[in-house]
Write a protein that holds these residues in place. Structure first.
Motif, PDB file in Angstrom:
ATOM      1  N   SER A 134      24.517   4.741  14.699  1.00  0.00           N
ATOM      2  CA  SER A 134      23.246   4.181  14.262  1.00  0.00           C
ATOM      3  C   SER A 134      22.893   4.895  12.974  1.00  0.00           C
ATOM      4  O   SER A 134      23.226   6.068  12.792  1.00  0.00           O
ATOM      5  CB  SER A 134      22.147   4.383  15.314  1.00  0.00           C
ATOM      6  N   ALA A 135      22.246   4.186  12.072  1.00  0.00           N
ATOM      7  CA  ALA A 135      21.900   4.770  10.774  1.00  0.00           C
ATOM      8  C   ALA A 135      20.417   4.575  10.506  1.00  0.00           C
ATOM      9  O   ALA A 135      19.903   3.457  10.605  1.00  0.00           O
ATOM     10  CB  ALA A 135      22.728   4.126   9.668  1.00  0.00           C
ATOM     11  N   THR A 136      19.747   5.676  10.206  1.00  0.00           N
ATOM     12  CA  THR A 136      18.361   5.624   9.758  1.00  0.00           C
ATOM     13  C   THR A 136      18.376   5.759   8.243  1.00  0.00           C
ATOM     14  O   THR A 136      18.869   6.758   7.705  1.00  0.00           O
ATOM     15  CB  THR A 136      17.530   6.755  10.381  1.00  0.00           C
ATOM     16  N   ILE A 137      17.876   4.747   7.568  1.00  0.00           N
ATOM     17  CA  ILE A 137      17.929   4.679   6.111  1.00  0.00           C
ATOM     18  C   ILE A 137      16.510   4.768   5.560  1.00  0.00           C
ATOM     19  O   ILE A 137      15.656   3.943   5.894  1.00  0.00           O
ATOM     20  CB  ILE A 137      18.599   3.368   5.646  1.00  0.00           C
ATOM     21  N   ASN A 138      16.259   5.760   4.746  1.00  0.00           N
ATOM     22  CA  ASN A 138      14.958   5.914   4.108  1.00  0.00           C
ATOM     23  C   ASN A 138      15.033   5.460   2.657  1.00  0.00           C
ATOM     24  O   ASN A 138      16.045   5.689   1.978  1.00  0.00           O
ATOM     25  CB  ASN A 138      14.492   7.370   4.166  1.00  0.00           C
ATOM     26  N   GLY A 139      13.971   4.828   2.198  1.00  0.00           N
ATOM     27  CA  GLY A 139      13.972   4.359   0.826  1.00  0.00           C
ATOM     28  C   GLY A 139      12.614   3.830   0.419  1.00  0.00           C
ATOM     29  O   GLY A 139      11.614   4.038   1.102  1.00  0.00           O
ATOM     30  N   THR A 140      12.604   3.155  -0.712  1.00  0.00           N
ATOM     31  CA  THR A 140      11.379   2.540  -1.202  1.00  0.00           C
ATOM     32  C   THR A 140      11.585   1.037  -1.309  1.00  0.00           C
ATOM     33  O   THR A 140      12.667   0.574  -1.663  1.00  0.00           O
ATOM     34  CB  THR A 140      10.979   3.102  -2.577  1.00  0.00           C
ATOM     35  N   ALA A 141      10.535   0.296  -0.978  1.00  0.00           N
ATOM     36  CA  ALA A 141      10.611  -1.163  -0.977  1.00  0.00           C
ATOM     37  C   ALA A 141       9.746  -1.744  -2.087  1.00  0.00           C
ATOM     38  O   ALA A 141       8.699  -1.190  -2.434  1.00  0.00           O
ATOM     39  CB  ALA A 141      10.170  -1.718   0.376  1.00  0.00           C
ATOM     40  N   GLU A 142      10.194  -2.847  -2.624  1.00  0.00           N
ATOM     41  CA  GLU A 142       9.407  -3.569  -3.615  1.00  0.00           C
ATOM     42  C   GLU A 142       9.515  -5.061  -3.353  1.00  0.00           C
ATOM     43  O   GLU A 142      10.508  -5.549  -2.796  1.00  0.00           O
ATOM     44  CB  GLU A 142       9.890  -3.268  -5.031  1.00  0.00           C
ATOM     45  N   LEU A 143       8.475  -5.785  -3.743  1.00  0.00           N
ATOM     46  CA  LEU A 143       8.512  -7.241  -3.704  1.00  0.00           C
ATOM     47  C   LEU A 143       9.049  -7.712  -5.054  1.00  0.00           C
ATOM     48  O   LEU A 143       8.470  -7.412  -6.103  1.00  0.00           O
ATOM     49  CB  LEU A 143       7.121  -7.818  -3.453  1.00  0.00           C
ATOM     50  N   VAL A 144      10.153  -8.448  -5.017  1.00  0.00           N
ATOM     51  CA  VAL A 144      10.753  -8.940  -6.258  1.00  0.00           C
ATOM     52  C   VAL A 144       9.820  -9.965  -6.890  1.00  0.00           C
ATOM     53  O   VAL A 144       9.197 -10.773  -6.189  1.00  0.00           O
ATOM     54  CB  VAL A 144      12.137  -9.556  -5.973  1.00  0.00           C
ATOM     55  N   ALA A 145       9.715  -9.917  -8.206  1.00  0.00           N
ATOM     56  CA  ALA A 145       8.802 -10.797  -8.928  1.00  0.00           C
ATOM     57  C   ALA A 145       9.025 -12.255  -8.543  1.00  0.00           C
ATOM     58  O   ALA A 145      10.150 -12.769  -8.622  1.00  0.00           O
ATOM     59  CB  ALA A 145       8.970 -10.602 -10.429  1.00  0.00           C
ATOM     60  N   ARG A 146       7.956 -12.920  -8.145  1.00  0.00           N
ATOM     61  CA  ARG A 146       8.044 -14.299  -7.702  1.00  0.00           C
ATOM     62  C   ARG A 146       8.485 -15.223  -8.851  1.00  0.00           C
ATOM     63  O   ARG A 146       7.985 -15.121  -9.972  1.00  0.00           O
ATOM     64  CB  ARG A 146       6.684 -14.768  -7.180  1.00  0.00           C
ATOM     65  N   GLY A 147       9.429 -16.093  -8.546  1.00  0.00           N
ATOM     66  CA  GLY A 147       9.901 -17.065  -9.532  1.00  0.00           C
ATOM     67  C   GLY A 147      10.910 -16.532 -10.530  1.00  0.00           C
ATOM     68  O   GLY A 147      11.370 -17.282 -11.397  1.00  0.00           O
ATOM     69  N   SER A 148      11.284 -15.270 -10.425  1.00  0.00           N
ATOM     70  CA  SER A 148      12.234 -14.680 -11.375  1.00  0.00           C
ATOM     71  C   SER A 148      13.667 -15.028 -11.004  1.00  0.00           C
ATOM     72  O   SER A 148      13.969 -15.419  -9.874  1.00  0.00           O
ATOM     73  CB  SER A 148      12.069 -13.154 -11.412  1.00  0.00           C
ATOM     74  N   ASP A 149      14.567 -14.877 -11.987  1.00  0.00           N
ATOM     75  CA  ASP A 149      15.985 -15.093 -11.711  1.00  0.00           C
ATOM     76  C   ASP A 149      16.482 -14.094 -10.675  1.00  0.00           C
ATOM     77  O   ASP A 149      17.344 -14.413  -9.849  1.00  0.00           O
ATOM     78  CB  ASP A 149      16.801 -14.946 -12.992  1.00  0.00           C
ATOM     79  N   GLU A 150      15.933 -12.897 -10.714  1.00  0.00           N
ATOM     80  CA  GLU A 150      16.324 -11.869  -9.751  1.00  0.00           C
ATOM     81  C   GLU A 150      15.948 -12.290  -8.334  1.00  0.00           C
ATOM     82  O   GLU A 150      16.743 -12.146  -7.405  1.00  0.00           O
ATOM     83  CB  GLU A 150      15.648 -10.541 -10.093  1.00  0.00           C
ATOM     84  N   GLU A 151      14.746 -12.830  -8.171  1.00  0.00           N
ATOM     85  CA  GLU A 151      14.327 -13.295  -6.855  1.00  0.00           C
ATOM     86  C   GLU A 151      15.228 -14.416  -6.368  1.00  0.00           C
ATOM     87  O   GLU A 151      15.653 -14.435  -5.201  1.00  0.00           O
ATOM     88  CB  GLU A 151      12.885 -13.776  -6.886  1.00  0.00           C
ATOM     89  N   GLN A 152      15.559 -15.352  -7.249  1.00  0.00           N
ATOM     90  CA  GLN A 152      16.423 -16.462  -6.869  1.00  0.00           C
ATOM     91  C   GLN A 152      17.801 -15.971  -6.455  1.00  0.00           C
ATOM     92  O   GLN A 152      18.389 -16.460  -5.473  1.00  0.00           O
ATOM     93  CB  GLN A 152      16.552 -17.459  -8.028  1.00  0.00           C
TER      94      GLN A 152
ATOM     95  N   ALA B 234       0.819  -1.212   0.000  1.00  0.00           N
ATOM     96  CA  ALA B 234       0.000   0.000   0.000  1.00  0.00           C
ATOM     97  C   ALA B 234       0.850   1.257   0.000  1.00  0.00           C
ATOM     98  O   ALA B 234       0.483   2.278  -0.597  1.00  0.00           O
ATOM     99  CB  ALA B 234      -0.931  -0.009   1.214  1.00  0.00           C
ATOM    100  N   ASN B 235       2.000   1.203   0.664  1.00  0.00           N
ATOM    101  CA  ASN B 235       2.876   2.364   0.779  1.00  0.00           C
ATOM    102  C   ASN B 235       4.323   1.879   0.759  1.00  0.00           C
ATOM    103  O   ASN B 235       4.823   1.385   1.769  1.00  0.00           O
ATOM    104  CB  ASN B 235       2.587   3.122   2.076  1.00  0.00           C
ATOM    105  N   PRO B 236       5.010   1.998  -0.371  1.00  0.00           N
ATOM    106  CA  PRO B 236       6.378   1.454  -0.494  1.00  0.00           C
ATOM    107  C   PRO B 236       7.443   2.240   0.250  1.00  0.00           C
ATOM    108  O   PRO B 236       8.590   1.796   0.323  1.00  0.00           O
ATOM    109  CB  PRO B 236       6.628   1.485  -2.002  1.00  0.00           C
ATOM    110  N   ASN B 237       7.090   3.402   0.793  1.00  0.00           N
ATOM    111  CA  ASN B 237       8.080   4.194   1.529  1.00  0.00           C
ATOM    112  C   ASN B 237       8.360   3.542   2.880  1.00  0.00           C
ATOM    113  O   ASN B 237       7.440   3.310   3.672  1.00  0.00           O
ATOM    114  CB  ASN B 237       7.568   5.618   1.738  1.00  0.00           C
ATOM    115  N   VAL B 238       9.620   3.260   3.150  1.00  0.00           N
ATOM    116  CA  VAL B 238      10.016   2.587   4.381  1.00  0.00           C
ATOM    117  C   VAL B 238      11.187   3.308   5.026  1.00  0.00           C
ATOM    118  O   VAL B 238      11.884   4.102   4.384  1.00  0.00           O
ATOM    119  CB  VAL B 238      10.406   1.114   4.123  1.00  0.00           C
ATOM    120  N   SER B 239      11.389   3.022   6.295  1.00  0.00           N
ATOM    121  CA  SER B 239      12.530   3.544   7.034  1.00  0.00           C
ATOM    122  C   SER B 239      13.165   2.381   7.789  1.00  0.00           C
ATOM    123  O   SER B 239      12.458   1.558   8.384  1.00  0.00           O
ATOM    124  CB  SER B 239      12.090   4.637   8.004  1.00  0.00           C
ATOM    125  N   LEU B 240      14.480   2.313   7.752  1.00  0.00           N
ATOM    126  CA  LEU B 240      15.231   1.249   8.412  1.00  0.00           C
ATOM    127  C   LEU B 240      16.131   1.858   9.476  1.00  0.00           C
ATOM    128  O   LEU B 240      16.719   2.920   9.270  1.00  0.00           O
ATOM    129  CB  LEU B 240      16.106   0.483   7.406  1.00  0.00           C
TER     130      LEU B 240
END
Length: 235
Positions: free
Chosen positions: A136-154, A84-90
């Protein structure tokens, strides 16, 4: 003119952001030293924080810029949030985080009581020098779910699994078990990393804020070579 590092009194500001094409050395060191990070997601103004295993990958055939890899149950709250919201903080740190016994501290029923330690043991336990603990580091960015079954995911899954394979002796299970439980699935890595239904999360880094134990604060914006700066969403 050199950028002026913010101090603890001015840390709410962001007027001294430094543009960099690669992660600062102290941030890389922190990412390489720590084992866990805190992942913050948010939807409908309801924040959610999760403790996560992670893998830092400086570059690969799939990304010329550094990324952070995690895995998650596809039906978890954090998964639904980042869809719903790809903006994340780590939040990641390599500080010694064990709290030593203090005088007058009321122990909860589930916590062990203060134990006697030699002065050397106490020194080693509470050691918090720059050689071991830096920032300590606060990292802001955007998250995505890698395409299931792809070579990238593997690829990312295998890198993450390798990075989170530890010797079982003296290990601490991710899900809170002790050393005895850590020998089973290495703290749950087979479940949380290698499970067939597990999704791979890829975080693209936008900016970083670091803070040391003295309260000194520094801000960076990661700008790939040839790219444009994007500070607070404005180019």
């Amino acid at each position: 003119m050199d950028q002026i590092a913010l101090n603890h009194e001015a840390s709410a500001g962001d007027t001294h952001k430094q543009l960099v094409s690669s992660l600062p050395h102290e941030v890389v060191q922190c990412l390489e030293n720590a084992r866990f990070l805190h992942l913050a997601t948010c939807t409908d103004n309801q924040p959610h924080v999760s403790l996560m295993n992670y893998t830092y990958i400086p570059s690969s055939q799939y990304s010329s810029v550094p990324v952070i890899v995690m895995t998650t149950n596809p039906s978890s709250k954090k998964t639904n949030n980042l869809i719903a919201n790809p903006n994340v903080s780590l939040l990641v740190h390599d500080w010694v985080s064990h709290r030593p016994p203090t005088q007058g501290r009321r122990m909860s029923g589930g916590s062990p009581g203060p134990e006697h330690r030699s002065s050397l043991a106490s020194l080693l336990l509470n050691l918090n020098t720059s050689a071991i603990s830096s920032i300590s580091a606060t990292i802001n960015g955007t998250a995505e779910l890698v395409a299931r079954g792809s070579d990238e995911e593997q690829f990312y899954r295998s890198q993450h699994l390798e990075n989170n394979t530890f010797d079982s002796e003296g290990g601490v299970a991710f899900n809170g078990g002790g050393p005895a439980h850590a020998t089973q699935e290495d703290g749950g890595r087979e479940c949380f990393v290698a499970g067939e239904e597990v999704r791979v999360i890829l975080v693209h880094i936008k900016d970083i804020r670091t803070s040391d134990w003295k309260g000194s604060v520094k801000d960076w914006v990661l700008v790939p070579e040839g790219g444009e700066a994007n500070v607070n969403g404005v180019r």
